[in-house]
Design an enzyme around this catalytic site. Sequence first.
Site, mmCIF file in Angstrom:
data_model
loop_
_atom_site.group_PDB
_atom_site.id
_atom_site.type_symbol
_atom_site.label_atom_id
_atom_site.label_comp_id
_atom_site.label_asym_id
_atom_site.label_seq_id
_atom_site.Cartn_x
_atom_site.Cartn_y
_atom_site.Cartn_z
ATOM 1 N N HIS B 97 3.121 -12.859 -14.562
ATOM 2 C CA HIS B 97 3.784 -11.553 -14.451
ATOM 3 C C HIS B 97 3.262 -10.807 -13.227
ATOM 4 O O HIS B 97 4.043 -10.295 -12.412
ATOM 5 C CB HIS B 97 3.533 -10.744 -15.723
ATOM 6 C CG HIS B 97 3.805 -9.272 -15.582
ATOM 7 N ND1 HIS B 97 5.076 -8.755 -15.497
ATOM 8 C CD2 HIS B 97 2.969 -8.207 -15.489
ATOM 9 C CE1 HIS B 97 5.007 -7.442 -15.370
ATOM 10 N NE2 HIS B 97 3.741 -7.084 -15.349
ATOM 11 N N ASP B 127 19.559 -7.319 15.932
ATOM 12 C CA ASP B 127 19.044 -8.212 14.901
ATOM 13 C C ASP B 127 17.527 -8.156 14.967
ATOM 14 O O ASP B 127 16.967 -7.338 15.692
ATOM 15 C CB ASP B 127 19.548 -9.657 15.105
ATOM 16 C CG ASP B 127 19.590 -10.442 13.797
ATOM 17 O OD1 ASP B 127 18.517 -10.638 13.209
ATOM 18 O OD2 ASP B 127 20.690 -10.819 13.348
ATOM 19 N N TRP B 167 -4.012 -12.540 -11.640
ATOM 20 C CA TRP B 167 -3.516 -12.698 -10.273
ATOM 21 C C TRP B 167 -4.666 -12.722 -9.278
ATOM 22 O O TRP B 167 -4.502 -13.157 -8.146
ATOM 23 C CB TRP B 167 -2.533 -11.588 -9.920
ATOM 24 C CG TRP B 167 -3.122 -10.302 -9.451
ATOM 25 C CD1 TRP B 167 -3.712 -9.342 -10.226
ATOM 26 C CD2 TRP B 167 -3.191 -9.811 -8.103
ATOM 27 N NE1 TRP B 167 -4.143 -8.299 -9.443
ATOM 28 C CE2 TRP B 167 -3.829 -8.553 -8.136
ATOM 29 C CE3 TRP B 167 -2.775 -10.305 -6.869
ATOM 30 C CZ2 TRP B 167 -4.073 -7.791 -6.998
ATOM 31 C CZ3 TRP B 167 -3.025 -9.539 -5.733
ATOM 32 C CH2 TRP B 167 -3.661 -8.301 -5.805
ATOM 33 N N SER B 198 5.029 -17.282 4.557
ATOM 34 C CA SER B 198 6.270 -16.502 4.628
ATOM 35 C C SER B 198 6.000 -15.094 5.121
ATOM 36 O O SER B 198 6.660 -14.590 6.028
ATOM 37 C CB SER B 198 6.921 -16.480 3.242
ATOM 38 O OG SER B 198 7.729 -15.345 3.087
ATOM 39 N N SER B 199 4.981 -14.449 4.545
ATOM 40 C CA SER B 199 4.706 -13.057 4.911
ATOM 41 C C SER B 199 4.143 -12.937 6.315
ATOM 42 O O SER B 199 4.436 -11.976 7.027
ATOM 43 C CB SER B 199 3.725 -12.438 3.916
ATOM 44 O OG SER B 199 4.331 -12.312 2.667
ATOM 45 N N HIS B 282 -7.052 -5.442 -1.270
ATOM 46 C CA HIS B 282 -6.858 -4.002 -1.160
ATOM 47 C C HIS B 282 -5.793 -3.633 -0.132
ATOM 48 O O HIS B 282 -4.903 -2.849 -0.448
ATOM 49 C CB HIS B 282 -8.140 -3.208 -0.968
ATOM 50 C CG HIS B 282 -7.871 -1.786 -1.329
ATOM 51 N ND1 HIS B 282 -7.726 -1.382 -2.628
ATOM 52 C CD2 HIS B 282 -7.546 -0.729 -0.570
ATOM 53 C CE1 HIS B 282 -7.355 -0.117 -2.645
ATOM 54 N NE2 HIS B 282 -7.246 0.305 -1.416
ATOM 55 N N GLU B 284 -3.407 -5.370 0.466
ATOM 56 C CA GLU B 284 -2.179 -5.795 -0.213
ATOM 57 C C GLU B 284 -1.605 -4.685 -1.090
ATOM 58 O O GLU B 284 -0.386 -4.492 -1.130
ATOM 59 C CB GLU B 284 -2.458 -7.043 -1.050
ATOM 60 C CG GLU B 284 -1.337 -7.471 -1.989
ATOM 61 C CD GLU B 284 -0.093 -7.976 -1.271
ATOM 62 O OE1 GLU B 284 -0.186 -8.314 -0.073
ATOM 63 O OE2 GLU B 284 0.964 -8.039 -1.909
ATOM 64 N N TYR B 286 -1.744 -1.595 -0.564
ATOM 65 C CA TYR B 286 -1.052 -0.651 0.323
ATOM 66 C C TYR B 286 0.215 -1.255 0.893
ATOM 67 O O TYR B 286 1.179 -0.544 1.183
ATOM 68 C CB TYR B 286 -1.995 -0.160 1.426
ATOM 69 C CG TYR B 286 -3.117 0.677 0.864
ATOM 70 C CD1 TYR B 286 -2.851 1.604 -0.136
ATOM 71 C CD2 TYR B 286 -4.414 0.529 1.280
ATOM 72 C CE1 TYR B 286 -3.849 2.349 -0.692
ATOM 73 C CE2 TYR B 286 -5.433 1.283 0.723
ATOM 74 C CZ TYR B 286 -5.144 2.198 -0.266
ATOM 75 O OH TYR B 286 -6.140 2.934 -0.819
ATOM 76 N N SER B 297 10.355 9.134 2.189
ATOM 77 C CA SER B 297 10.483 10.122 3.269
ATOM 78 C C SER B 297 11.933 10.250 3.722
ATOM 79 O O SER B 297 12.438 11.363 3.915
ATOM 80 C CB SER B 297 9.611 9.716 4.467
ATOM 81 O OG SER B 297 8.259 9.707 4.101
ATOM 82 N N HIS B 331 -14.476 -1.479 -3.885
ATOM 83 C CA HIS B 331 -14.356 -0.587 -5.040
ATOM 84 C C HIS B 331 -13.687 -1.302 -6.219
ATOM 85 O O HIS B 331 -13.627 -0.749 -7.305
ATOM 86 C CB HIS B 331 -13.641 0.725 -4.681
ATOM 87 C CG HIS B 331 -12.209 0.581 -4.298
ATOM 88 N ND1 HIS B 331 -11.605 1.350 -3.353
ATOM 89 C CD2 HIS B 331 -11.243 -0.254 -4.726
ATOM 90 C CE1 HIS B 331 -10.355 1.006 -3.221
ATOM 91 N NE2 HIS B 331 -10.104 0.020 -4.045
ATOM 92 N N HIS B 332 -13.201 -2.533 -5.981
ATOM 93 C CA HIS B 332 -12.706 -3.333 -7.096
ATOM 94 C C HIS B 332 -13.848 -4.094 -7.765
ATOM 95 O O HIS B 332 -13.622 -4.827 -8.710
ATOM 96 C CB HIS B 332 -11.668 -4.344 -6.601
ATOM 97 C CG HIS B 332 -10.449 -3.693 -6.016
ATOM 98 N ND1 HIS B 332 -9.359 -3.347 -6.782
ATOM 99 C CD2 HIS B 332 -10.152 -3.308 -4.750
ATOM 100 C CE1 HIS B 332 -8.433 -2.795 -6.001
ATOM 101 N NE2 HIS B 332 -8.898 -2.752 -4.775
ATOM 102 N N THR B 357 -3.211 10.368 1.768
ATOM 103 C CA THR B 357 -2.232 10.278 0.687
ATOM 104 C C THR B 357 -1.786 11.671 0.276
ATOM 105 O O THR B 357 -0.598 11.908 0.030
ATOM 106 C CB THR B 357 -2.834 9.528 -0.516
ATOM 107 O OG1 THR B 357 -3.462 8.348 -0.032
ATOM 108 C CG2 THR B 357 -1.756 9.149 -1.495
ATOM 109 N N LYS B 360 0.723 13.063 2.555
ATOM 110 C CA LYS B 360 2.080 12.582 2.314
ATOM 111 C C LYS B 360 2.740 13.346 1.165
ATOM 112 O O LYS B 360 3.870 13.817 1.271
ATOM 113 C CB LYS B 360 2.069 11.075 2.008
ATOM 114 C CG LYS B 360 1.473 10.269 3.122
ATOM 115 C CD LYS B 360 2.140 8.937 3.327
ATOM 116 C CE LYS B 360 3.587 9.004 3.665
ATOM 117 N NZ LYS B 360 3.874 9.124 5.083
ATOM 118 N N ARG B 479 -8.613 -5.186 -20.928
ATOM 119 C CA ARG B 479 -7.362 -5.825 -20.550
ATOM 120 C C ARG B 479 -7.490 -7.347 -20.703
ATOM 121 O O ARG B 479 -8.574 -7.879 -20.866
ATOM 122 C CB ARG B 479 -6.993 -5.447 -19.109
ATOM 123 C CG ARG B 479 -8.020 -5.859 -18.100
ATOM 124 C CD ARG B 479 -7.849 -5.167 -16.741
ATOM 125 N NE ARG B 479 -6.745 -5.728 -15.978
ATOM 126 C CZ ARG B 479 -6.738 -5.845 -14.641
ATOM 127 N NH1 ARG B 479 -7.771 -5.434 -13.922
ATOM 128 N NH2 ARG B 479 -5.701 -6.342 -14.013
#
Lengths: 302, 565
Positions: B97, B127, B167, B198-199, B282, B284, B286, B297, B331-332, B357, B360, B479
């Site tokens: 998931h 293009d 994950w 790909s990315s 991390h 990722e 963002y 926006s 921080h993870h 943040t 924004k 979890r």
Amino acid sequence: MASHGDVKHDYHLVDPSPWPFVGSLSLFLLAVGAVVLMKGIEVQGPLKGLLAHGSPAIFGVGAIGILATMAGWWGDVIKEGQKGHHTPVVDIHLRYGMILFIASEVMFFVAWFWAYFELAIFHGVRADWIIQGDADVMKAWAHWPPPNVETFDPFHLPLMNTLILLLSGTTVTWAHHALQKGDRNGAMWGLILTVALGSLFTFIQFGMEYPEAGFMYGNQGDVTTANLYGSTFFMATGFHGAHVIIGTIFLTVCLIRLLAGQFTPQKHFGFEAAAWYWHFVDVVWLFLFAFVYVTPKLAMEG
Amino acid sequence: MATSPSAHAGEHADEHGHADHRPSPYDPRRWLFSTNHKDIGTMYLIFAIIAGLVGGAMSGLLRWELAEPGLQVFNGQSVLGIVFGNEHNYNVIMSAHGLIMIFFMVMPALIGGFGNWFVPLMIGAPDMAFPRMNNISFWLLPVALSLAVLSMIVPGGSMGTGFGGGWTLYAPLSTSPQLHGGPSMDLLILSIHVAGISSILGSINFIVTIFNMRAPGMTLHRMPLFVWSILVTVWLLLLSLPVLAGAITMLLTDRNFGTNFFNAAGGGDPAMFQHLFWFFGHPEVYVLILPGFGIISQIVSTFSRKPVFGYLGMAYAMVSIGVIGFIVWAHHMYTTGMGLELEAYFVAATMIIAVPTGIKIFSWIATMWGGSIDLKVPMLWAIGFIFLFTLGGVTGVVLANSGIDTVLHDTYYVVAHFHYTMSLGATFAVFAGFYYWLPKMSGLKYSGFLGGLHFWLMFVGVNAVFFPQHFLGLQGMPRRYADYPAGFAHWNLISSYGYVITAVGVLVFLAMLLDMFVLRRRKLNAAENASPWGEGATTLEWTLSSPPPFHQFSELPVIAEEKHH
């Protein structure tokens, strides 16, 4: 461009191409085939043999598909360039693209240097963490390089390989300047020498240095001591070696294209991309030489 | 250009003919061999919808299991004709998931889908820079998804099929020969490799496109904020994904070739995998939210009929979020025992991200302030995004504190936090963008009633799912378990009811799509063909027809004034 009378920009709108799809399918087979080679996937039925541990067929088909994709796709790029689709603005696209690709490659090597530095520098810190003595772990974390490791003398074969790569950097620059001046002969000899030096590096690294290693890769060594040094050493220098081979092939393709008359003094970005890649490989080696070969030796002596 | 009027008219008609030279949608080569950014964007969006339905169905199994204590689904008995063996299979579904929603739903939708469609349109380009490479970026994703799904059904280890380590793929769970010795984890590693290729290729494509294909006058400081957001996002991907590729290659060699990078008894360090993973992971997160910032926006500005407040501040807030995002990864990992000085640094650096943040959030509100607000469907989603993302943001500030995180780490508080930013934030941005640009992409109108109903069902549903999970986390519910003590039953049941409401919302979404594309009752009329959103929509895509010509901007637009924000 005559074929696009109504288009008033210089961008290249590429025709539909089968290669991305073929390449993707091939990569799927390559990935599944790699897992079959490493582990095998147990199934019943007609696929049983193909998916049995060590069966090379799927991987082989995938690899052929990837090679066909590379040949077909990049062949198309060359043909498009010759048709004049690589206008000045498209040329800048290609330059940006190559620089960014090299940037991502640099970050790939960051991972291997990261592992090397973390394991080398912080082994003592980790040893301090151990509260309950696990003898194996304590032994493994106590020293860097581990006691049974006999590191290479950096000022022997590694220094020679450093000089070979640096020299190849000068020969590729010679080829570039000759090409810019329209001296095809000079460019040819510069490239031949560069390819020869690159091949010599590969031969010395894989043919002479690796077999002499005073430590093991993988689970052949003493698990608690020598093995980890071998993991970081061989993965970092091995990935570099693989990039040297890729760069040598890239330069060889450029040599063939040069002999085929595809490069002009004004337009030869394929060559420049190969040269940039070659310099990148060179710089990675300098970092490897300084930190993987020289520093541990100095640290052990000091 | 010195052309006689008649010649010019002929040329113009010719251009029109060329632009309308659109291949048939029933020709498979149009899609398999595509080199058209809009077609590729469409494939990305369809792929994301399919992956989202699959990933969403998986979360349904999870909420079904967690609706009450005991094992409802993962108990070895047939459920819906399928046998879900044990708690390990719960974790397999949970891991899948997460991976599917991140790599195969949010990223393809925001970057591949909207990025492909609208970055070239917004900067006035015909293009992408590398149209053929664009196509392999897409086609590698079904490959990666196939490998991931294959990974779920092949032997994983002693507990059954599939990989159940989440994950994050932490070692030693992912390297243990006993727990995950089977081919499942290897397939998953290669799946992530393929998704990463790909990315990376897509990122290179976007950076070159944005740097080198902006129309005359479209300076960096005139680019729409959505383009800015994609630019920052793809830089994060380009620089962080190769590090993940290295890390999972180490997993692969640890598993198959006897290296010891993450094996403590061999001198390696399992915590090092966490460092390498989160150096990617991390940035990722963002990557998942920044394109959403850009979309919000555009929408807030359009439906407030005002230029966005503090345009440059908004752009550079995203840049600074991207830069700081690279130096907060640990921080993870507060509970790995990294040492107090490092913890103090990562706490401080993490909290600093709240500043851009906040810029924004406040700028969106300031954009709405005094605006002529039109609560059309995209605006509903955008305001919902701002509300929910702010909630997820403030729980992020709570979790940034290592002292508090030591208690809350790996509890449902964390699950609630990142679902408020992702499931409610990023996904709401996906839907906001979808409803904003759907008329542009199709030339059709959707039912505002169904769109609004979809929004309100999802809004109520996801809040019902995730708000109670804050309480569960504060009560200490961990979890990644299929079962829990009876004391957690109350809020879990409410959370599962919330899933049902959300699922109904998704059904309404599908009904909206059917109504729009099958019945095709509402076409944009001539007056609103370019833009159905009125004068607030100022970016370049609204100057084109809907759907835009197959190849737009054969004559590049010239941007003279600073109105294209």
